[in-house]
Design a protein around this motif. Sequence first.
Motif, PDB file in Angstrom:
ATOM      1  N   VAL A 167       0.823  -1.207   0.000  1.00 33.33           N
ATOM      2  CA  VAL A 167       0.000   0.000   0.000  1.00 33.33           C
ATOM      3  C   VAL A 167       0.862   1.264   0.000  1.00 33.33           C
ATOM      4  CG1 VAL A 167      -0.212   0.269   2.507  1.00 33.33           C
ATOM      5  CG2 VAL A 167      -2.072   1.047   1.022  1.00 33.33           C
ATOM      6  N   LEU A 168       2.114   1.137   0.477  1.00 31.06           N
ATOM      7  CA  LEU A 168       2.993   2.314   0.486  1.00 31.06           C
ATOM      8  C   LEU A 168       3.277   2.790  -0.946  1.00 31.06           C
ATOM      9  CD1 LEU A 168       6.353   1.933  -0.161  1.00 31.06           C
ATOM     10  CD2 LEU A 168       6.115   0.397   1.768  1.00 31.06           C
ATOM     11  N   PHE A 169       3.286   1.860  -1.912  1.00 31.82           N
ATOM     12  CA  PHE A 169       3.477   2.262  -3.306  1.00 31.82           C
ATOM     13  C   PHE A 169       2.303   3.116  -3.791  1.00 31.82           C
ATOM     14  CE2 PHE A 169       6.243  -1.487  -3.113  1.00 31.82           C
ATOM     15  CZ  PHE A 169       7.367  -1.036  -3.781  1.00 31.82           C
ATOM     16  N   ALA A 170       1.076   2.741  -3.382  1.00 28.86           N
ATOM     17  CA  ALA A 170      -0.116   3.492  -3.800  1.00 28.86           C
ATOM     18  C   ALA A 170      -0.111   4.901  -3.223  1.00 28.86           C
ATOM     19  CB  ALA A 170      -1.372   2.739  -3.362  1.00 28.86           C
ATOM     20  N   ILE A 171       0.271   5.017  -1.951  1.00 26.12           N
ATOM     21  CA  ILE A 171       0.293   6.325  -1.293  1.00 26.12           C
ATOM     22  C   ILE A 171       1.361   7.224  -1.924  1.00 26.12           C
ATOM     23  CG2 ILE A 171       0.730   7.514   0.897  1.00 26.12           C
ATOM     24  CD1 ILE A 171      -0.444   4.997   2.278  1.00 26.12           C
ATOM     25  N   PHE A 172       2.553   6.676  -2.125  1.00 22.78           N
ATOM     26  CA  PHE A 172       3.626   7.455  -2.742  1.00 22.78           C
ATOM     27  C   PHE A 172       3.289   7.812  -4.194  1.00 22.78           C
ATOM     28  CE2 PHE A 172       7.349   5.960   0.181  1.00 22.78           C
ATOM     29  CZ  PHE A 172       6.884   6.811   1.160  1.00 22.78           C
ATOM     30  N   LEU A 173       2.536   6.943  -4.870  1.00 23.21           N
ATOM     31  CA  LEU A 173       2.123   7.219  -6.246  1.00 23.21           C
ATOM     32  C   LEU A 173       1.289   8.491  -6.326  1.00 23.21           C
ATOM     33  CD1 LEU A 173       1.802   6.299  -9.246  1.00 23.21           C
ATOM     34  CD2 LEU A 173      -0.230   5.025  -8.495  1.00 23.21           C
ATOM     35  N   ILE A 174       0.370   8.662  -5.393  1.00 26.49           N
ATOM     36  CA  ILE A 174      -0.489   9.852  -5.366  1.00 26.49           C
ATOM     37  C   ILE A 174       0.350  11.109  -5.163  1.00 26.49           C
ATOM     38  CG2 ILE A 174      -2.327  11.027  -4.073  1.00 26.49           C
ATOM     39  CD1 ILE A 174      -3.440   8.197  -3.437  1.00 26.49           C
ATOM     40  N   VAL A 175       1.306  11.049  -4.232  1.00 28.64           N
ATOM     41  CA  VAL A 175       2.179  12.203  -3.974  1.00 28.64           C
ATOM     42  C   VAL A 175       3.024  12.513  -5.203  1.00 28.64           C
ATOM     43  CG1 VAL A 175       4.013  13.129  -2.504  1.00 28.64           C
ATOM     44  CG2 VAL A 175       2.243  11.667  -1.510  1.00 28.64           C
ATOM     45  N   GLY A 176       3.511  11.467  -5.882  1.00 33.95           N
ATOM     46  CA  GLY A 176       4.321  11.667  -7.080  1.00 33.95           C
ATOM     47  C   GLY A 176       3.563  12.381  -8.186  1.00 33.95           C
ATOM     48  N   ILE A 177       2.297  12.000  -8.385  1.00 35.27           N
ATOM     49  CA  ILE A 177       1.464  12.655  -9.410  1.00 35.27           C
ATOM     50  C   ILE A 177       1.232  14.122  -9.046  1.00 35.27           C
ATOM     51  CG2 ILE A 177      -0.835  12.703 -10.445  1.00 35.27           C
ATOM     52  CD1 ILE A 177      -0.855   9.626 -10.157  1.00 35.27           C
ATOM     53  N   LEU A 178       0.958  14.391  -7.759  1.00 34.23           N
ATOM     54  CA  LEU A 178       0.749  15.764  -7.298  1.00 34.23           C
ATOM     55  C   LEU A 178       2.000  16.614  -7.515  1.00 34.23           C
ATOM     56  CD1 LEU A 178      -0.958  17.894  -5.782  1.00 34.23           C
ATOM     57  CD2 LEU A 178      -0.055  16.950  -3.635  1.00 34.23           C
ATOM     58  N   SER A 179       3.165  16.064  -7.195  1.00 37.12           N
ATOM     59  CA  SER A 179       4.426  16.795  -7.361  1.00 37.12           C
ATOM     60  C   SER A 179       4.675  17.138  -8.819  1.00 37.12           C
ATOM     61  CB  SER A 179       5.596  15.960  -6.824  1.00 37.12           C
ATOM     62  OG  SER A 179       5.422  15.668  -5.460  1.00 37.12           O
ATOM     63  N   THR A 180       4.382  16.193  -9.702  1.00 33.70           N
ATOM     64  CA  THR A 180       4.585  16.411 -11.134  1.00 33.70           C
ATOM     65  C   THR A 180       3.726  17.566 -11.636  1.00 33.70           C
ATOM     66  OG1 THR A 180       5.010  14.036 -11.406  1.00 33.70           O
ATOM     67  CG2 THR A 180       4.545  15.312 -13.400  1.00 33.70           C
ATOM     68  N   LEU A 181       2.459  17.554 -11.273  1.00 27.68           N
ATOM     69  CA  LEU A 181       1.543  18.608 -11.720  1.00 27.68           C
ATOM     70  C   LEU A 181       1.951  19.975 -11.171  1.00 27.68           C
ATOM     71  CD1 LEU A 181      -1.871  16.724 -11.311  1.00 27.68           C
ATOM     72  CD2 LEU A 181      -0.624  17.182 -13.441  1.00 27.68           C
ATOM     73  N   LEU A 182       2.385  20.015  -9.900  1.00 26.64           N
ATOM     74  CA  LEU A 182       2.753  21.275  -9.263  1.00 26.64           C
ATOM     75  C   LEU A 182       4.016  21.871  -9.881  1.00 26.64           C
ATOM     76  CD1 LEU A 182       1.855  23.222  -7.038  1.00 26.64           C
ATOM     77  CD2 LEU A 182       3.253  21.932  -5.412  1.00 26.64           C
ATOM     78  N   LEU A 183       5.027  21.027 -10.104  1.00 22.04           N
ATOM     79  CA  LEU A 183       6.271  21.526 -10.703  1.00 22.04           C
ATOM     80  C   LEU A 183       6.033  21.959 -12.144  1.00 22.04           C
ATOM     81  CD1 LEU A 183       9.326  22.010 -10.431  1.00 22.04           C
ATOM     82  CD2 LEU A 183       9.677  19.675 -11.272  1.00 22.04           C
ATOM     83  N   PHE A 184       5.225  21.210 -12.880  1.00 24.64           N
ATOM     84  CA  PHE A 184       4.937  21.533 -14.275  1.00 24.64           C
ATOM     85  C   PHE A 184       4.294  22.915 -14.406  1.00 24.64           C
ATOM     86  CE2 PHE A 184       2.043  21.484 -17.957  1.00 24.64           C
ATOM     87  CZ  PHE A 184       2.958  21.213 -18.971  1.00 24.64           C
ATOM     88  N   SER A 185       3.446  23.269 -13.434  1.00 22.18           N
ATOM     89  CA  SER A 185       2.716  24.541 -13.506  1.00 22.18           C
ATOM     90  C   SER A 185       3.476  25.711 -12.888  1.00 22.18           C
ATOM     91  CB  SER A 185       1.359  24.405 -12.800  1.00 22.18           C
ATOM     92  OG  SER A 185       1.534  24.073 -11.431  1.00 22.18           O
ATOM     93  N   THR A 186       4.681  25.469 -12.362  1.00 20.56           N
ATOM     94  CA  THR A 186       5.470  26.529 -11.710  1.00 20.56           C
ATOM     95  C   THR A 186       6.553  27.044 -12.654  1.00 20.56           C
ATOM     96  OG1 THR A 186       5.134  25.517  -9.534  1.00 20.56           O
ATOM     97  CG2 THR A 186       6.925  27.111  -9.733  1.00 20.56           C
ATOM     98  N   PRO A 187       6.540  28.345 -13.000  1.00 23.91           N
ATOM     99  CA  PRO A 187       7.588  28.887 -13.886  1.00 23.91           C
ATOM    100  C   PRO A 187       8.916  29.043 -13.133  1.00 23.91           C
ATOM    101  CG  PRO A 187       6.089  30.632 -13.177  1.00 23.91           C
ATOM    102  CD  PRO A 187       5.522  29.349 -12.636  1.00 23.91           C
ATOM    103  N   ILE A 188       9.981  28.562 -13.746  1.00 24.69           N
ATOM    104  CA  ILE A 188      11.326  28.705 -13.171  1.00 24.69           C
ATOM    105  C   ILE A 188      12.249  29.187 -14.281  1.00 24.69           C
ATOM    106  CG2 ILE A 188      13.298  27.529 -12.120  1.00 24.69           C
ATOM    107  CD1 ILE A 188      11.367  25.553 -10.860  1.00 24.69           C
TER     108      ILE A 188
END
Length: 390
Positions: A167-188
């Motif tokens: 189940v730890l893979f499922a929980i980390f998977l959700i965080v990974g998807i969130l991180s991807t979307l957040l970084l993608f939408s942040t201008p650097i």
Amino acid sequence: MSKTSKLALIPVMLCFFCMGFVDLVGIASNYVKADLGLSDSVANVFPSLVFFWFLIFSVPTGMLMNKIGRKNTVLLSLVVTILALLLPLFGETFGIMLVAFSLLGIGNALMQTSLNPLVSTVMGGGNLASTLTFGQFIKAIASFSAPYLAMWGATKVIPEFGYDWRVLFAIFLIVGILSTLLLFSTPIDEPPLEGKPSTFVECFKLLGTPIVLLSFLGIMCHVGIDVGTNTTAPKILMERLGMTLNEAAFATSLYFIFRTIGCLTGSFFLRVLKMRTFFIISVVMMALAMCGLFFGTGQWMLYTAIALVGYGNSNVFSMCFATALESIPEKQNEVSGLMIMGLFGGTIFPLLMGFMSDAMGQAGAVLVMAVGVVYLFTYISQLKVKAQSE
């Protein structure tokens, strides 16, 4: 630091949390060993396989950053990591876990090579070591939560979801998807590359610079001790105290709890103490820990040793990495690739520790880690040279 930089630091630090996913390999390899009935030497192939990919992908990633940029390289690493976390949810065969751990290693090699220089971009110079250490603090939160999530899954989740410890893979998977979307939408804003990009051979020639080579070896030892403790600490408790795997899994969490505390306090100490002074304190703690793990037979002595190595090893990576990165500022992407290639130590140490533990018990595994601690004592003189040259 500007307001834009401060906002950019939020998704970057969340990426450090995703970087910590790689540390689930320690507790995961113990559960896979139990589920599939593997020996120590075979089970240790999993953490070794994860870190093998750092040898292959780190330097090419440094060159890739020159072409597509640091942010895009981090985004690519997150996509590969998401795939790695998705696979174990479909099964736990030896083949699936080999592929999942390989992808986890590849994704982490891409991430560690590109994320640390991205921090340098966001910060715009200054306090790099302390900022990297704070990033390691965020990473360590993921690291020490993995064993608890695995234990929770193994004891609570089976009747409800059927995923057991995975189940730890499922929980980390959700965080990974969130991180991807957040970084993608942040201008650097990344500075344009100055001069001609380095070739593969030119990257490796940087190892001819003594401080770069010695920092590379220091990171190899740091990661070897890190992965070694992560994997071996539960086995020591099982061997000497007769604990079950679920009980002994606390050892991995204890290690990462003190690594987290070390990263959090280290970001302060690196601002108020000389780096060399703090490095000496850290390595002495690790040496005491090796003595405790080798000779200890009581629960509290072993717990104290695990805590000491957790705190002592928490800031070694940041100090070695920052020292190398600042030694050749015009080649940060290339130096970063070389330093992350040093994470290959996470392949060499567990393999040697597996053979030694099969031959003479977990004390043999501790001896292998102690060799890494001895090397870190020799690295102290390099920090002194750097301090005198500044």
